[in-house]
Design a protein around this motif. Structure first.
Motif, PDB file in Angstrom:
ATOM      1  N   ILE A 183       0.329  -0.848  -0.189  1.00  0.00           N
ATOM      2  CA  ILE A 183      -0.046  -0.572  -0.004  1.00  0.00           C
ATOM      3  C   ILE A 183       1.234   0.942  -0.022  1.00  0.00           C
ATOM      4  CG2 ILE A 183      -1.836  -0.810   1.054  1.00  0.00           C
ATOM      5  CD1 ILE A 183      -1.048   0.274   4.007  1.00  0.00           C
ATOM      6  N   ASN A 239       3.544   4.729   0.708  1.00  0.00           N
ATOM      7  CA  ASN A 239       5.220   3.958   0.984  1.00  0.00           C
ATOM      8  C   ASN A 239       5.622   3.225   1.528  1.00  0.00           C
ATOM      9  OD1 ASN A 239       3.947   7.177   2.492  1.00  0.00           O
ATOM     10  ND2 ASN A 239       2.969   6.586   3.660  1.00  0.00           N
ATOM     11  N   GLU A 251       4.267   0.152   1.823  1.00  0.00           N
ATOM     12  CA  GLU A 251       3.834  -0.495   3.422  1.00  0.00           C
ATOM     13  C   GLU A 251       3.407  -1.527   3.136  1.00  0.00           C
ATOM     14  OE1 GLU A 251       1.681  -0.903   7.535  1.00  0.00           O
ATOM     15  OE2 GLU A 251       2.009   1.183   6.190  1.00  0.00           O
ATOM     16  N   CYS A 256      -9.278  -0.751   3.119  1.00  0.00           N
ATOM     17  CA  CYS A 256      -8.456  -0.358   3.064  1.00  0.00           C
ATOM     18  C   CYS A 256      -9.341   1.494   3.270  1.00  0.00           C
ATOM     19  CB  CYS A 256      -7.315   0.093   1.893  1.00  0.00           C
ATOM     20  SG  CYS A 256      -6.641  -1.276   2.271  1.00  0.00           S
ATOM     21  N   GLN A 305      -6.846   6.828   1.940  1.00  0.00           N
ATOM     22  CA  GLN A 305      -5.117   7.985   2.423  1.00  0.00           C
ATOM     23  C   GLN A 305      -3.773   5.998   2.019  1.00  0.00           C
ATOM     24  OE1 GLN A 305      -8.393   7.902   4.031  1.00  0.00           O
ATOM     25  NE2 GLN A 305      -8.197   9.997   5.007  1.00  0.00           N
ATOM     26  N   GLU A 306      -4.910   5.186   2.686  1.00  0.00           N
ATOM     27  CA  GLU A 306      -3.182   4.091   2.959  1.00  0.00           C
ATOM     28  C   GLU A 306      -3.410   3.953   1.407  1.00  0.00           C
ATOM     29  OE1 GLU A 306      -5.506   2.697   7.543  1.00  0.00           O
ATOM     30  OE2 GLU A 306      -6.500   1.795   4.871  1.00  0.00           O
ATOM     31  N   GLU A 352      -5.365  13.436   1.088  1.00  0.00           N
ATOM     32  CA  GLU A 352      -6.151  14.228   2.112  1.00  0.00           C
ATOM     33  C   GLU A 352      -7.254  14.540   1.981  1.00  0.00           C
ATOM     34  OE1 GLU A 352      -8.084  13.228   5.949  1.00  0.00           O
ATOM     35  OE2 GLU A 352      -6.351  12.654   4.955  1.00  0.00           O
TER      36      GLU A 352
END
Length: 806
Positions: free
Chosen positions: A99, A101, A103, A120, A123-124, A129
């Motif tokens: 996802i 960054n 991650e 999710c 944003q994730e 935002e």
């Protein structure tokens, strides 16, 4: 401007990849800053449906979901989102998914319950935002029914993340590409294609719009074009997902179908629109006028503004409804209760829009377009397009006819050019037929008139009005890389710096040799900083349209900017800093003067240690005398005949009253040196800091010194020490001057080597000791000659200062 290639492909055939299009567009005239792929770096994100939902046994805020992701078995996923519910279609990150960054999602346990993935939020998975709809800001994203999302498929195509977005860096003259249709013309011309657009088709009711609303433009200079429509029976609801995708890919947050349609048409045509709730108008009238002085307005962002008489507003008969071309008012905004919508489309005075947006720091997508220009020939069509979408997506009923408050001319502009002259300017041999084909690819009409061409420029290209503009269009489509390369021919001249430039460069070079780093600060400051560190009466200059409230006044000193630079460094743990700046200040001697003088200054600021601790020496903190020494070294190196002296002062409030001196050259003040006042330094957040400032224009006017070689002395010097007790108020400079006057022509050096006050010295007095060196270049000095001058020195010290010789 962000350009969706998926959307662009609806208007023009794209024969190359987005990366190739970006490269070609950049060399054709509009730079592409970035090629954005929203799904880059993400994987294993699929559509899932929540089949079972239970409360977590060990946590009140968690739920245990059984999710269908198109596999043989349901996945058990623990979710803490407040909006999770049964049968929702959601974004599922499978085990090993990536996802935002980078991650990685792994299987794990939450309070003892296994979780095989993640539900999710937008944003994730990389959404900013600012573009997330309000209903999903604090929870997971739920696919609407119109998405027709299929369980187990990748979410990217449903969320518009399979798109490739070109980030165009639009120059002010190419605002025609601030809409998808204008961009389609641009891209089509690169590939010798023709864009294809559909005209809006609307069905009007029998109710005349004029029976419901009137529009009035008090001055056509405020709004050369202003049109409106009324749509009844509107159902306000979320806009369809396909529209939301296009909005958030362009950095715009979806609100509701009415507001989203106005934003969508703005992106499509480059024409900003605004929607009003008809039932919240105080009268059935929209008036374009200048605001009344101190008229109050609350805008859609919730901020209150006191308007001035220079701002254009849209108003009813009672009060302002919005800042024209910038932002609407809160009182007439679209809400869930709205049933009748007034749509406006206009072209507003670009200069006034820019000044108002700058004054209130209220830049919007609409104001950006109105400042740079919009296609006046497409205003009516854009209004119909918005009405068509309201009819389709909000079940609205369009009343009969557009209301026209004003309408500027929409006829195309004609420019006469000479193909021969174009080739002469470009150094090419482009055939006339090829030039005509290039211009027609851009949507221009061309009529041949002998050896001339009349180019008919559509109103959507308002940046073109003269022959040079046509030449630019021809060459950028023809290809800059095809232009012949030739060496320039002409007489060459030897460049050099004039004496003034040489003097300034020498001053900067000397400062660097003293160990200072050069800084460049803003010439515009706030009022307090701009007038600080001044010791003579002068007046500030305020700019009419400052960038921000912190940059309203032209500076009267360089120190304030350097202190800000020191703070920047100290905040980053760089505590030992020595900076200098050479630049101009802008004083006014008369408060009524419009333009200030421009004076060249040089300033320095030092904080922290000037010598670090090592095995041999202890650390040394910056002090007044160290920086005074730097100033003396600088002034001596500038090689002026003037006598340098210092005069204590307490007139500069930002400096320590006991550690500040004016710098004089031939009794004329040219600057100051001093320690920043402890209270002022503490307020800023700085440790002990010493500064200086010099007026280079004053120093430059002084006569240069002629240096004459003096051979080394053949005869030995004679030294004498003298210690005396004088009042504390007597300065070293005064004693040194007295000694020099009485010492005669053979006194070559005066060195202060001791100062003492305390035990055995009466209160209010101090003991000072000097070493005096006498030398005769032509003969050996005798004790008699030296003693004679030494006695004269004692006498004058006793007479002038009441000194007690020890």
């Amino acid at each position: 401007m962000r350009i969706s290639t998926n959307w662009l492909a609806e208007y023009v055939n794209l024969p190359e990849t987005p990366m190739q299009i970006a490269e070609k567009e950049t060399v054709t005239g509009i730079e592409v800053d970035d090629v954005i792929q929203p799904a880059a770096g993400l994987k294993n994100l699929v559509v899932g449906q929540i089949k079972q939902l239970q409360q977590h046994p060990n946590a009140d805020h968690l739920h245990v979901c059984q999710v269908d992701v198109g596999q043989d078995e349901l996945l058990q996923i623990v979710c803490g989102a407040p909006n999770v519910a049964l049968n929702q279609l959601v974004i599922v990150a499978l085990p090993s998914a990536r996802i935002a960054n980078n991650e990685k999602i792994k299987k794990g346990k939450f309070r003892g319950v296994e979780s095989q993935g993640m539900l999710c939020a937008l944003q994730e998975i990389g959404f900013d935002e600012s573009v997330i709809p309000d209903e999903y800001k604090d929870g997971i994203y739920i696919f609407p029914t119109d998405a027709q999302a299929k369980i187990g498929e990748s979410v990217f195509k449903y969320l518009g993340m399979d798109d490739t977005i070109l980030d165009f860096d639009i120059t002010p003259n190419r605002a025609d590409t601030l809409g998808m249709r204008g961009t389609a013309w641009e891209v089509a011309a690169m590939y010798d294609e023709k864009p294809h657009f559909e005209k809006p088709q609307i069905q009007e009711s029998s109710t005349p719009t004029a029976d419901l609303l009137q529009v009035q433009v008090t001055d056509e200079h405020l709004a050369p074009t202003y049109r409106a429509r009324v749509i009844q029976n509107v159902q306000v609801q979320p806009s369809p997902l396909w529209m939301q995708r296009r909005l958030w890919n362009n950095g715009i947050k979806p609100i509701n179908n009415v507001v989203d349609i106005t934003n969508y048409v703005m992106l499509e045509y480059g024409q900003p629109l605004h929607a009003y709730d008809y039932d919240r108008l105080a009268s059935q009238q929209l008036i374009v006028r200048l605001a009344q002085e101190n008229e109050q307005l609350t805008t859609l962002n919730g901020n209150d503004y006191n308007l001035s008489g220079q701002d254009i507003v849209i108003a009813d008969e009672q009060h302002a409804l919005g800042l024209a071309g910038i932002m609407g008012g809160n009182e007439s905004k679209i809400s869930s209760k709205t049933t009748t919508v007034v749509l406006e489309a206009g072209v507003f005075n670009s200069v006034r829009i820019r000044k108002t947006a700058q004054k209130y720091n209220l830049r919007t997508d609409a104001s950006t377009r109105f400042e740079k220009g919009v296609d006046v020939s497409a205003t009516a069509e854009a209004l119909d397009r918005a009405a068509q979408l309201l009819q389709q997506l909000a079940n609205g009923t369009i009343t009969n006819g557009q209301l026209v408050g004003s309408q500027t001319a929409t006829e195309p502009i004609e420019v006469v050019v000479s193909p021969q002259h174009i080739n002469h300017v470009l150094g090419t041999n482009i055939k006339t037929a090829e030039m005509q084909a290039i211009l027609e690819r851009l949507g221009f009409g061309v009529v041949q008139n002998g050896d001339k061409m009349t180019v008919i420029v559509p109103r959507r290209r308002w940046d073109i009005s003269i022959e040079a503009d046509i030449i630019e269009e021809v060459v950028r489509i023809y290809g800059f890389d095809k232009l012949p390369s030739t060496l320039p021919v002409g007489a060459q001249t030897i460049g050099g710096y004039n004496p003034h430039q040489q003097f300034l460069r020498r001053a900067r070079s000397l400062m660097r040799s003293l160990g200072y780093d050069e800084a460049i600060s803003y010439a515009l400051l706030n009022q307090t900083e701009a007038k600080a560190f001044t010791y003579n009466k002068t007046y500030l200059t305020k700019v009419d349209w400052p960038m921000t409230h912190d940059h309203e006044y032209l500076r009267l000193n360089l120190i304030s900017g350097l202190l800000n630079d020191l703070l920047y460094n100290v905040a980053r743990k760089q505590n030992n800093v020595a900076l200098f700046e050479q630049g101009r200040v802008f004083p006014k001697n008369d408060v009524a003067a419009v333009r200030p003088h421009e004076v060249e200054y040089l300033a320095g600021a030092v904080t922290g240690n000037i010598e670090d601790k090592n095995w041999q020496n202890s650390e040394r903190l910056v002090d007044f005398f160290a920086i005074k020494g730097d100033v003396e070294e600088l002034l001596m190196s500038l090689n002026k005949q003037a006598v340098i002296s210092y005069q204590a002062t307490d007139q500069i409030k930002q400096l320590h009253p006991g550690q500040t001196a004016l710098i004089l050259m031939d009794e004329k003040v040219v600057g100051f040196v001093g320690t920043v006042h402890p209270g002022y330094a503490k307020k800023l957040g700085l440790a002990t800091t010493v500064v200086f400032q010099l007026n280079l224009d004053e120093i430059e006017t002084l006569a240069d010194k002629t240096n004459i070689y003096v051979p080394a002395a053949k005869f030995p010097p004679v030294s004498r020490d003298i210690a005396l007790v004088v009042p504390q108020t007597v300065t070293h400079a005064a004693i040194e001057n007295a000694i020099r006057q009485a010492g005669g022509k053979y006194l070559v050096n005066i060195n202060l080597f001791d100062i003492y006050a305390g035990k055995n010295i009466k209160n209010g007095y101090k003991s000072v000791a000097y070493n005096l060196v006498f030398q005769n270049q032509a003969a050996t000095l005798t004790d008699m000659e030296v003693n004679q001058h030494f006695e004269q020195i004692k006498q004058i010290l006793q007479e002038q200062f009441g000194a007690e010789i020890r």
